[in-house]
Design a protein around this motif. Structure first.
Motif, PDB file in Angstrom:
ATOM      1  N   SER A   1       0.849  -1.282  -0.021  1.00 49.72           N
ATOM      2  CA  SER A   1       0.180  -0.110  -0.019  1.00 49.72           C
ATOM      3  C   SER A   1       0.970   1.153  -0.145  1.00 49.72           C
ATOM      4  O   SER A   1       1.178   1.871   0.909  1.00 49.72           O
ATOM      5  CB  SER A   1      -0.960   0.109   1.424  1.00 49.72           C
ATOM      6  OG  SER A   1      -0.267  -0.111   2.622  1.00 49.72           O
TER       7      SER A   1
ATOM      8  N   GLU B   1       0.061   5.108   1.509  1.00 50.91           N
ATOM      9  CA  GLU B   1       0.042   4.989   2.832  1.00 50.91           C
ATOM     10  C   GLU B   1       1.506   5.160   3.187  1.00 50.91           C
ATOM     11  O   GLU B   1       2.036   5.973   4.243  1.00 50.91           O
ATOM     12  CB  GLU B   1      -0.484   3.951   3.791  1.00 50.91           C
ATOM     13  CG  GLU B   1      -0.433   3.943   5.148  1.00 50.91           C
ATOM     14  CD  GLU B   1      -1.329   3.041   5.901  1.00 50.91           C
ATOM     15  OE1 GLU B   1      -1.428   3.307   7.230  1.00 50.91           O
ATOM     16  OE2 GLU B   1      -1.756   1.831   5.298  1.00 50.91           O
TER      17      GLU B   1
ATOM     18  N   SER C   1      -5.544   8.454   2.717  1.00 48.49           N
ATOM     19  CA  SER C   1      -6.652   8.063   2.985  1.00 48.49           C
ATOM     20  C   SER C   1      -7.568   7.763   1.782  1.00 48.49           C
ATOM     21  O   SER C   1      -8.304   6.547   1.946  1.00 48.49           O
ATOM     22  CB  SER C   1      -7.555   9.275   3.891  1.00 48.49           C
ATOM     23  OG  SER C   1      -6.888   9.741   4.968  1.00 48.49           O
TER      24      SER C   1
ATOM     25  N   ARG D   1      -6.450   4.311   0.428  1.00 52.24           N
ATOM     26  CA  ARG D   1      -7.088   2.895   1.033  1.00 52.24           C
ATOM     27  C   ARG D   1      -8.221   2.750   0.684  1.00 52.24           C
ATOM     28  O   ARG D   1      -8.594   1.417   0.768  1.00 52.24           O
ATOM     29  CB  ARG D   1      -7.144   3.527   2.693  1.00 52.24           C
ATOM     30  CG  ARG D   1      -6.922   2.381   3.589  1.00 52.24           C
ATOM     31  CD  ARG D   1      -6.874   2.771   5.141  1.00 52.24           C
ATOM     32  NE  ARG D   1      -5.554   3.586   5.381  1.00 52.24           N
ATOM     33  CZ  ARG D   1      -5.354   4.701   5.727  1.00 52.24           C
ATOM     34  NH1 ARG D   1      -6.206   5.669   5.746  1.00 52.24           N
ATOM     35  NH2 ARG D   1      -4.024   5.029   5.833  1.00 52.24           N
TER      36      ARG D   1
ATOM     37  N   SER E   1      -8.040   0.236  -2.155  1.00 53.19           N
ATOM     38  CA  SER E   1      -7.454  -1.089  -2.021  1.00 53.19           C
ATOM     39  C   SER E   1      -8.309  -1.844  -1.114  1.00 53.19           C
ATOM     40  O   SER E   1      -8.310  -2.978  -1.009  1.00 53.19           O
ATOM     41  CB  SER E   1      -6.021  -0.820  -1.395  1.00 53.19           C
ATOM     42  OG  SER E   1      -6.153  -0.081   0.014  1.00 53.19           O
ATOM     43  N   ARG E   2      -9.223  -1.166  -0.116  1.00 51.96           N
ATOM     44  CA  ARG E   2      -9.929  -1.975   0.728  1.00 51.96           C
ATOM     45  C   ARG E   2     -11.099  -1.450   1.145  1.00 51.96           C
ATOM     46  O   ARG E   2     -11.349  -0.537   1.866  1.00 51.96           O
ATOM     47  CB  ARG E   2      -9.145  -2.332   1.962  1.00 51.96           C
ATOM     48  CG  ARG E   2      -9.794  -3.312   2.789  1.00 51.96           C
ATOM     49  CD  ARG E   2      -8.880  -3.437   4.180  1.00 51.96           C
ATOM     50  NE  ARG E   2      -8.741  -2.255   4.978  1.00 51.96           N
ATOM     51  CZ  ARG E   2      -7.521  -1.756   5.111  1.00 51.96           C
ATOM     52  NH1 ARG E   2      -6.191  -2.419   4.679  1.00 51.96           N
ATOM     53  NH2 ARG E   2      -7.312  -0.682   5.833  1.00 51.96           N
TER      54      ARG E   2
ATOM     55  N   SER F   1      -5.822   9.368   7.527  1.00 56.53           N
ATOM     56  CA  SER F   1      -4.453   9.371   7.963  1.00 56.53           C
ATOM     57  C   SER F   1      -4.445  11.032   8.317  1.00 56.53           C
ATOM     58  O   SER F   1      -5.194  11.631   8.326  1.00 56.53           O
ATOM     59  CB  SER F   1      -3.697   9.528   6.739  1.00 56.53           C
ATOM     60  OG  SER F   1      -3.700   8.045   6.133  1.00 56.53           O
TER      61      SER F   1
END
Length: 302
Positions: free
Chosen positions: A111, A114, A145, A148, A151-152, A270
């Motif tokens: 990732s 991040e 943020s 993320r 990715s998920r 984040s």
């Protein structure tokens, strides 16, 4: 007959219990990846005391900090002693923090947004000045943020939330403290799309009275972030008792709103230098409103 003295021998083949045996007795095996660790933490099989729960929430939300920091640095950010991190790692079958940290290092490698955000946060201000350095840090945190989410993200829960909101008689939008900028903007965009809604803003301490008007045909859209010390869970509980459906945007399975929710999506923001982004929360919220508007237009057209 002479008695034999000394310690009794262990039966042949007997071994000292291993940490993995402890994991198995609690209903899980030693996590092999960060995602497996998340699955264990969200399964409800582990009952953690306050300090260890504090650790769990932090590592859930900030895997990059855990991956790239020393045990002292991570402990300071969590607000616990380094020994608490070691104890947490051992609960899950790891020999210590370094062994446990490898899960997070592997996760961050996959990732990069991040990882870049965390590295950028550690840089010293350059010749361009501290203000520009801070701006770049906040932009990097926002990018992390948003990345993320790509990715998920629980697409199934998101679609279900759109469907429930589209069929609501009235939408109650609830959020306080840091979540309030998100909910106030979502209420505005719902109104602009012609959807009846109530922003539970607690002006004049009337929030409980507002929520007391909810009913079975209504849907609550709640937004809440750690440390979960706002009035939002109490308000949502009242709406739940009145048989309203509850949808939540929050940042971990440890949120007190999760057990009250019909559906929820996770959005982890984040931060940089103690200031946390709201970019991802706003993006997900606006996408929800857009999805509901599209769904309602299709229903009207048909």
């Amino acid at each position: 007959m002479a008695q034999q003295h000394g310690r009794k021998r262990k039966p042949a083949g007997a071994e000292a219990p291993r940490r993995n045996d402890t994991c198995s007795s609690l209903g899980y095996t030693k996590p092999g990846t960060y995602e497996e660790l998340r699955a264990v933490l969200s399964s409800g099989t582990v009952n953690l005391p306050k300090r260890l729960r504090q650790v769990a929430i932090f590592l859930w939300q900030h895997p990059g900090d855990v991956a790239l920091g020393t045990i002292s640095q991570v402990a300071e950010k969590v607000g616990v002693q380094p020994s608490t991190l070691v104890r947490f790692a051992q609960i899950f079958g790891f020999s210590g923090f370094s062994d446990f940290q490898s899960l997070f290092k592997e996760h961050v490698k996959a990732s990069l947004p991040e990882g870049r955000a965390i590295e950028g946060a550690a840089d010293e201000p350059g010749a361009t000045g501290a203000d520009l350095h801070f701006l770049r840090g906040m932009v990097s945190a926002s990018q992390a943020s948003l990345g993320r989410i790509e990715s998920r993200f629980d697409v199934e829960a998101f679609d279900a939330m759109i469907e429930l909101l589209a069929g609501a008689d009235m939408i109650y939008v609830i959020g306080s403290k840091r979540a309030f900028p998100v909910t106030s903007y979502l209420s505005l965009t719902l109104s602009q799309q012609g959807m009846r809604n109530v922003l539970v803003d607690n002006v004049g301490s009337t929030a409980l009275d507002q929520v007391a008007c909810t009913g079975p045909g209504d849907v609550v859209l709640a937004v809440s972030f750690s440390p979960y010390n706002s009035i939002t869970p109490d308000l949502v509980a009242v709406a739940r008792e009145r048989n309203a459906r509850v949808l939540t945007i929050t940042d971990s399975a440890f949120s007190p709103l999760v057990p009250l929710s019909d559906r929820w999506v996770e959005v982890v923001e984040s931060d940089f230098a103690g200031f946390r982004s709201l970019a991802a929360s706003l993006a997900v919220g606006i996408a929800l409103v857009h999805g509901v508007a599209v769904r309602r237009r299709k229903e009207i057209g048909s």
